[in-house]
Design a protein around this motif. Structure first.
Motif, mmCIF file in Angstrom:
data_model
loop_
_atom_site.group_PDB
_atom_site.id
_atom_site.type_symbol
_atom_site.label_atom_id
_atom_site.label_comp_id
_atom_site.label_asym_id
_atom_site.label_seq_id
_atom_site.Cartn_x
_atom_site.Cartn_y
_atom_site.Cartn_z
ATOM 1 N N ASN A 7 110.802 -10.737 148.950
ATOM 2 C CA ASN A 7 111.352 -11.264 147.698
ATOM 3 C C ASN A 7 110.811 -12.662 147.462
ATOM 4 O O ASN A 7 110.389 -13.002 146.366
ATOM 5 C CB ASN A 7 112.880 -11.296 147.738
ATOM 6 N N ASP A 8 110.811 -13.486 148.507
ATOM 7 C CA ASP A 8 110.367 -14.874 148.387
ATOM 8 C C ASP A 8 110.082 -15.428 149.770
ATOM 9 O O ASP A 8 110.995 -15.537 150.584
ATOM 10 C CB ASP A 8 111.445 -15.708 147.688
ATOM 11 N N PRO A 51 116.822 -15.523 156.118
ATOM 12 C CA PRO A 51 117.319 -14.239 155.604
ATOM 13 C C PRO A 51 117.121 -14.056 154.099
ATOM 14 O O PRO A 51 116.891 -12.938 153.647
ATOM 15 C CB PRO A 51 118.804 -14.271 155.963
ATOM 16 N N GLU A 52 117.183 -15.131 153.328
ATOM 17 C CA GLU A 52 117.027 -14.987 151.872
ATOM 18 C C GLU A 52 115.596 -14.620 151.455
ATOM 19 O O GLU A 52 115.336 -14.367 150.284
ATOM 20 C CB GLU A 52 117.500 -16.236 151.134
ATOM 21 N N SER A 53 114.660 -14.560 152.410
ATOM 22 C CA SER A 53 113.291 -14.140 152.096
ATOM 23 C C SER A 53 113.229 -12.668 151.711
ATOM 24 O O SER A 53 112.336 -12.251 150.985
ATOM 25 C CB SER A 53 112.367 -14.367 153.288
ATOM 26 N N GLY A 54 114.156 -11.858 152.206
ATOM 27 C CA GLY A 54 114.192 -10.436 151.865
ATOM 28 C C GLY A 54 112.910 -9.714 152.222
ATOM 29 O O GLY A 54 112.298 -9.072 151.378
ATOM 30 N N GLY A 73 116.667 -10.154 156.642
ATOM 31 C CA GLY A 73 117.613 -10.474 155.585
ATOM 32 C C GLY A 73 117.841 -9.302 154.651
ATOM 33 O O GLY A 73 117.252 -8.232 154.802
ATOM 34 N N THR A 75 117.589 -6.966 151.393
ATOM 35 C CA THR A 75 116.472 -6.621 150.517
ATOM 36 C C THR A 75 117.005 -6.028 149.214
ATOM 37 O O THR A 75 118.166 -5.647 149.126
ATOM 38 C CB THR A 75 115.548 -5.597 151.205
ATOM 39 N N ARG A 76 116.154 -5.949 148.211
ATOM 40 C CA ARG A 76 116.576 -5.414 146.915
ATOM 41 C C ARG A 76 116.842 -3.915 146.982
ATOM 42 O O ARG A 76 117.653 -3.383 146.245
ATOM 43 C CB ARG A 76 115.511 -5.698 145.857
#
Length: 95
Positions: A7-8, A51-54, A73, A75-76
């Protein structure tokens, strides 16, 4: 083969990934690195990605089912396992 979808990613991690991988789209990385190098890259991602990297990591394996899916982390898209196969759940939107 190793495919990483995020994600990022932190800028330092993304820059390092560009050394080993082709980036066909933003935060999608593909490489044909050897198994030992793939393990090193996966370990690096676990150490340096919050974790917010997804992050979703698809790694080819020499044994059935031929691949492994790991995440860092949330994920979508959700992952599930059915009869030993790891699968990504796709949701259909009403048309």
């Amino acid at each position: 083969m190793l495919v990483v979808v995020a994600n990022d990613l932190p800028p330092a991690v993304r820059g390092r990934m560009k050394l080993w991988f082709v980036e066909p789209r933003a935060n999608v990385f593909v490489s044909g690195v050897k198994d030992s190098v793939a393990k090193t890259v996966v370990d690096y991602l676990y150490q340096h990605c919050p974790p917010e990297s997804g992050v979703v990591i698809f790694r080819s394996l020499p044994k059935p089912p031929g691949y492994e899916v790991r995440t860092v982390g949330p994920t979508r898209k959700a992952l599930t396992e059915i009869s030993g196969l790891q699968l990504v759940i796709e949701t259909l939107k009403n048309q």
